[in-house]
Design a protein around this motif. Sequence first.
Motif, PDB file in Angstrom:
ATOM      1  N   THR A  92       0.862  -1.187   0.000  1.00 36.43           N
ATOM      2  CA  THR A  92       0.000   0.000   0.000  1.00 36.43           C
ATOM      3  C   THR A  92       0.896   1.235   0.000  1.00 36.43           C
ATOM      4  O   THR A  92       1.754   1.386   0.861  1.00 36.43           O
ATOM      5  N   LEU A  93       0.703   2.103  -0.999  1.00 37.39           N
ATOM      6  CA  LEU A  93       1.598   3.258  -1.139  1.00 37.39           C
ATOM      7  C   LEU A  93       1.152   4.449  -0.306  1.00 37.39           C
ATOM      8  O   LEU A  93       1.961   5.289   0.055  1.00 37.39           O
ATOM      9  N   ALA A  94      -0.149   4.546  -0.061  1.00 33.50           N
ATOM     10  CA  ALA A  94      -0.657   5.657   0.754  1.00 33.50           C
ATOM     11  C   ALA A  94      -1.932   5.178   1.438  1.00 33.50           C
ATOM     12  O   ALA A  94      -2.810   4.631   0.783  1.00 33.50           O
ATOM     13  N   SER A  95      -2.020   5.418   2.731  1.00 33.22           N
ATOM     14  CA  SER A  95      -3.172   4.877   3.474  1.00 33.22           C
ATOM     15  C   SER A  95      -4.302   5.887   3.561  1.00 33.22           C
ATOM     16  O   SER A  95      -4.926   6.057   4.593  1.00 33.22           O
ATOM     17  N   VAL A  96      -4.557   6.593   2.455  1.00 28.04           N
ATOM     18  CA  VAL A  96      -5.676   7.536   2.400  1.00 28.04           C
ATOM     19  C   VAL A  96      -6.655   7.076   1.331  1.00 28.04           C
ATOM     20  O   VAL A  96      -6.268   6.387   0.391  1.00 28.04           O
ATOM     21  N   ALA A  97      -7.927   7.442   1.515  1.00 30.81           N
ATOM     22  CA  ALA A  97      -8.922   7.145   0.490  1.00 30.81           C
ATOM     23  C   ALA A  97      -8.594   7.965  -0.753  1.00 30.81           C
ATOM     24  O   ALA A  97      -8.338   9.169  -0.660  1.00 30.81           O
ATOM     25  N   LEU A  98      -8.585   7.307  -1.897  1.00 30.18           N
ATOM     26  CA  LEU A  98      -8.224   7.999  -3.143  1.00 30.18           C
ATOM     27  C   LEU A  98      -9.072   7.434  -4.282  1.00 30.18           C
ATOM     28  O   LEU A  98      -9.331   6.244  -4.339  1.00 30.18           O
ATOM     29  N   GLU A  99      -9.526   8.309  -5.153  1.00 30.73           N
ATOM     30  CA  GLU A  99     -10.246   7.879  -6.367  1.00 30.73           C
ATOM     31  C   GLU A  99      -9.986   8.883  -7.497  1.00 30.73           C
ATOM     32  O   GLU A  99      -9.375   9.920  -7.278  1.00 30.73           O
ATOM     33  N   LEU A 100     -10.489   8.549  -8.672  1.00 31.89           N
ATOM     34  CA  LEU A 100     -10.339   9.369  -9.868  1.00 31.89           C
ATOM     35  C   LEU A 100      -8.891   9.853 -10.026  1.00 31.89           C
ATOM     36  O   LEU A 100      -8.621  11.042 -10.154  1.00 31.89           O
ATOM     37  N   PRO A 101      -7.936   8.890 -10.013  1.00 31.93           N
ATOM     38  CA  PRO A 101      -6.516   9.247 -10.032  1.00 31.93           C
ATOM     39  C   PRO A 101      -6.050   9.786 -11.387  1.00 31.93           C
ATOM     40  O   PRO A 101      -6.504   9.330 -12.436  1.00 31.93           O
ATOM     41  N   ARG A 102      -5.160  10.747 -11.337  1.00 37.08           N
ATOM     42  CA  ARG A 102      -4.514  11.264 -12.552  1.00 37.08           C
ATOM     43  C   ARG A 102      -3.018  11.394 -12.287  1.00 37.08           C
ATOM     44  O   ARG A 102      -2.593  11.593 -11.147  1.00 37.08           O
ATOM     45  N   ILE A 103      -2.253  11.300 -13.367  1.00 37.23           N
ATOM     46  CA  ILE A 103      -0.800  11.480 -13.267  1.00 37.23           C
ATOM     47  C   ILE A 103      -0.376  12.474 -14.341  1.00 37.23           C
ATOM     48  O   ILE A 103      -1.201  12.946 -15.136  1.00 37.23           O
ATOM     49  N   ASN A 104       0.927  12.782 -14.380  1.00 35.54           N
ATOM     50  CA  ASN A 104       1.472  13.534 -15.519  1.00 35.54           C
ATOM     51  C   ASN A 104       1.596  12.525 -16.655  1.00 35.54           C
ATOM     52  O   ASN A 104       2.649  11.933 -16.878  1.00 35.54           O
ATOM     53  N   TYR A 105       0.477  12.312 -17.337  1.00 39.45           N
ATOM     54  CA  TYR A 105       0.364  11.213 -18.299  1.00 39.45           C
ATOM     55  C   TYR A 105       1.301  11.394 -19.486  1.00 39.45           C
ATOM     56  O   TYR A 105       1.939  10.458 -19.955  1.00 39.45           O
ATOM     57  N   LYS A 106       1.371  12.640 -19.961  1.00 42.91           N
ATOM     58  CA  LYS A 106       2.131  12.922 -21.173  1.00 42.91           C
ATOM     59  C   LYS A 106       3.596  12.484 -21.014  1.00 42.91           C
ATOM     60  O   LYS A 106       4.168  11.890 -21.914  1.00 42.91           O
ATOM     61  N   ALA A 107       4.175  12.774 -19.867  1.00 38.70           N
ATOM     62  CA  ALA A 107       5.596  12.490 -19.670  1.00 38.70           C
ATOM     63  C   ALA A 107       5.849  11.151 -18.981  1.00 38.70           C
ATOM     64  O   ALA A 107       6.954  10.614 -19.067  1.00 38.70           O
ATOM     65  N   HIS A 108       4.865  10.616 -18.275  1.00 36.19           N
ATOM     66  CA  HIS A 108       5.154   9.457 -17.409  1.00 36.19           C
ATOM     67  C   HIS A 108       4.267   8.236 -17.612  1.00 36.19           C
ATOM     68  O   HIS A 108       4.413   7.256 -16.875  1.00 36.19           O
ATOM     69  N   ALA A 109       3.362   8.255 -18.571  1.00 36.12           N
ATOM     70  CA  ALA A 109       2.528   7.063 -18.780  1.00 36.12           C
ATOM     71  C   ALA A 109       3.408   5.879 -19.153  1.00 36.12           C
ATOM     72  O   ALA A 109       4.219   5.966 -20.070  1.00 36.12           O
ATOM     73  N   GLY A 110       3.273   4.798 -18.419  1.00 38.03           N
ATOM     74  CA  GLY A 110       4.036   3.589 -18.712  1.00 38.03           C
ATOM     75  C   GLY A 110       5.472   3.627 -18.227  1.00 38.03           C
ATOM     76  O   GLY A 110       6.251   2.725 -18.498  1.00 38.03           O
ATOM     77  N   LYS A 111       5.827   4.723 -17.536  1.00 39.28           N
ATOM     78  CA  LYS A 111       7.214   4.914 -17.081  1.00 39.28           C
ATOM     79  C   LYS A 111       7.246   5.183 -15.575  1.00 39.28           C
ATOM     80  O   LYS A 111       6.220   5.522 -14.984  1.00 39.28           O
ATOM     81  N   PRO A 112       8.421   5.079 -14.970  1.00 44.02           N
ATOM     82  CA  PRO A 112       8.524   5.430 -13.550  1.00 44.02           C
ATOM     83  C   PRO A 112       7.992   6.839 -13.309  1.00 44.02           C
ATOM     84  O   PRO A 112       8.142   7.715 -14.179  1.00 44.02           O
ATOM     85  N   TYR A 113       7.380   7.052 -12.165  1.00 45.16           N
ATOM     86  CA  TYR A 113       6.760   8.342 -11.865  1.00 45.16           C
ATOM     87  C   TYR A 113       6.707   8.528 -10.367  1.00 45.16           C
ATOM     88  O   TYR A 113       6.979   7.591  -9.603  1.00 45.16           O
ATOM     89  N   ARG A 114       6.353   9.731  -9.941  1.00 44.04           N
ATOM     90  CA  ARG A 114       6.413  10.026  -8.514  1.00 44.04           C
ATOM     91  C   ARG A 114       5.087  10.510  -7.936  1.00 44.04           C
ATOM     92  O   ARG A 114       4.804  10.288  -6.770  1.00 44.04           O
ATOM     93  N   TYR A 115       4.271  11.195  -8.746  1.00 40.44           N
ATOM     94  CA  TYR A 115       3.092  11.871  -8.185  1.00 40.44           C
ATOM     95  C   TYR A 115       1.768  11.319  -8.712  1.00 40.44           C
ATOM     96  O   TYR A 115       1.634  11.049  -9.915  1.00 40.44           O
ATOM     97  N   VAL A 116       0.817  11.197  -7.821  1.00 34.22           N
ATOM     98  CA  VAL A 116      -0.566  10.882  -8.184  1.00 34.22           C
ATOM     99  C   VAL A 116      -1.465  11.964  -7.595  1.00 34.22           C
ATOM    100  O   VAL A 116      -1.335  12.302  -6.416  1.00 34.22           O
ATOM    101  N   TRP A 117      -2.358  12.505  -8.418  1.00 35.75           N
ATOM    102  CA  TRP A 117      -3.393  13.400  -7.923  1.00 35.75           C
ATOM    103  C   TRP A 117      -4.725  12.670  -8.008  1.00 35.75           C
ATOM    104  O   TRP A 117      -4.928  11.830  -8.892  1.00 35.75           O
ATOM    105  N   GLY A 118      -5.635  12.983  -7.116  1.00 34.58           N
ATOM    106  CA  GLY A 118      -6.948  12.347  -7.174  1.00 34.58           C
ATOM    107  C   GLY A 118      -7.888  13.040  -6.216  1.00 34.58           C
ATOM    108  O   GLY A 118      -7.535  14.036  -5.570  1.00 34.58           O
ATOM    109  N   THR A 119      -9.104  12.501  -6.133  1.00 31.61           N
ATOM    110  CA  THR A 119     -10.041  13.035  -5.149  1.00 31.61           C
ATOM    111  C   THR A 119      -9.957  12.167  -3.901  1.00 31.61           C
ATOM    112  O   THR A 119      -9.724  10.961  -3.976  1.00 31.61           O
ATOM    113  N   GLY A 120     -10.146  12.797  -2.758  1.00 29.47           N
ATOM    114  CA  GLY A 120     -10.060  12.091  -1.489  1.00 29.47           C
ATOM    115  C   GLY A 120     -11.310  12.282  -0.666  1.00 29.47           C
ATOM    116  O   GLY A 120     -12.262  12.950  -1.093  1.00 29.47           O
ATOM    117  N   ILE A 121     -11.321  11.641   0.479  1.00 32.69           N
ATOM    118  CA  ILE A 121     -12.441  11.773   1.407  1.00 32.69           C
ATOM    119  C   ILE A 121     -11.884  12.303   2.726  1.00 32.69           C
ATOM    120  O   ILE A 121     -11.242  11.575   3.480  1.00 32.69           O
TER     121      ILE A 121
END
Length: 479
Positions: free
Chosen positions: A349-378
């Motif tokens: 488990t990478l983060a113990s918070v509720a997370l949904e509708l995740p997005r990343i910096n897709y253009k530069a990091h889709a399919g590649k190592p990456y560091r950040y996830v944005w999403g909606t939380g509760i």
Amino acid sequence: MSSKTAFAFGAGFRSLTQETESPLPLPVRGALPAWLTGTLLRTGPSKFEVGERTYNHWFDGLAMLHRFAFGDGQVTYSSCFLQSNAFTAAMETGKISYGEFATDPCRTLFGRVAAIFDPKLTANCNVNVSDFGGEIVALTETTLPMRFAPDTLETLGVFGYAPPLAGQVSNAHPHYDVARKRHYSYMVAFGMESRYLLFSIGDDGAQAQVAELPVDRPAYMHSFAMSENYLALVEFPLTVSALELKFSGKPFIRNYRWQPERGLKFTVVEKNSGRTVATALGEAAFAFHHVNAFEDGGDLVIDLIAYENAEIIDALYLAKLRANTPLDATGRLVRYRVPLVGGPVARETLASVALELPRINYKAHAGKPYRYVWGTGIEVKGDFLDSILKVDIETGTVARWYEPGLYPGEPVFVPAPSAQAEDEGVLLSVVLDVVKDRSFLLVLDARTLEEKARAEAPHAIPFHFHGNYFATIPGETSR
Ligand code: CO
């Protein structure tokens, strides 16, 4: 800190039937980045009643397209119902005429054979927007994407798959491979022997089948994984028999059964050869959304938003949501490591918070190592998605944007031009203010989650799912 309470989020599930045909300039508070000159195109359920009936589930509502067009520090808004077969038939007959995710059409129109096998496959594309082969399409989980004009939102017709691509169910989260200039996705062909068909669509429109995988009981999968060289299906143990689906007389999703003893089945297919290079089993889990995947040594790393089981689907029935029923099922950002040479799958488990509708910096990091996830939380326990989160996978830290009474939708990451850092850019999220009963487009600094601007829409926009930002519209200028 004083205790926080949930607001009446059920307001986000009320129908919106008003369309905004001509682009309406929205009042902007704050300052939009000067470089933000593209278009955010979104789709979502907007009409939940037809005649005397109400659709059963959030995922069922008739699709409305939403367009936010940026330029000169301004933003305009327009919206239009997608003129799908389901929408036009509903308007003409006053009846629900096509089967949706959890709602069947009126019996008299329909008989016993499930709508999914009928010529009456729904094209109510209320899940996502993409660009297939240079055309903008709205997507749902059938094999009938709908083309539409990105400027006027005029519906142009069904996007046609060419033989041998033929199936009934697909997914609304295709991947784009920048190096190959191709979208990848899959469909499910139900039959005596059901199959998963993995396929690609080039920017030139050329379609190709990548692989055909026989499957006994197809799983309900809302998305899949892609790395630089591989596509991976993660089959959750929510599966269906083609016969039951055809003859049970129940709405689509109610034919799927949760069988945790089946575990989680990973199938890794090489893009270039179509060969299955690895299969593996993990412990039962459910997910709607994959986040990203990448190759790391001999492993394929697959990150997704995992739930313990599929109860989240039941929590999203309209009657519950409209009654502000507390949401108990929450997803977590989980990482699976699938050894390509065989061996046990590791889960973390990478983060113990509720997370949904995740997005990343897709253009530069889709399919590649990456560091950040944005999403909606509760933020408030039992609340609907009420905050925007940024997860730093490297440090495990979580940053939050939360204001009482505001319910943000999926935060779409838009990189700044010539961005150096992975998180250099803005997030675009459609937020519902349930106290003012109005929605606004929120622009956050993606690095700090500080507000840059908000632009108020003329009305509330019902909670919806996905969309994408197009810096340029395909076909108008080169990519
Ligand atoms: Co989705």
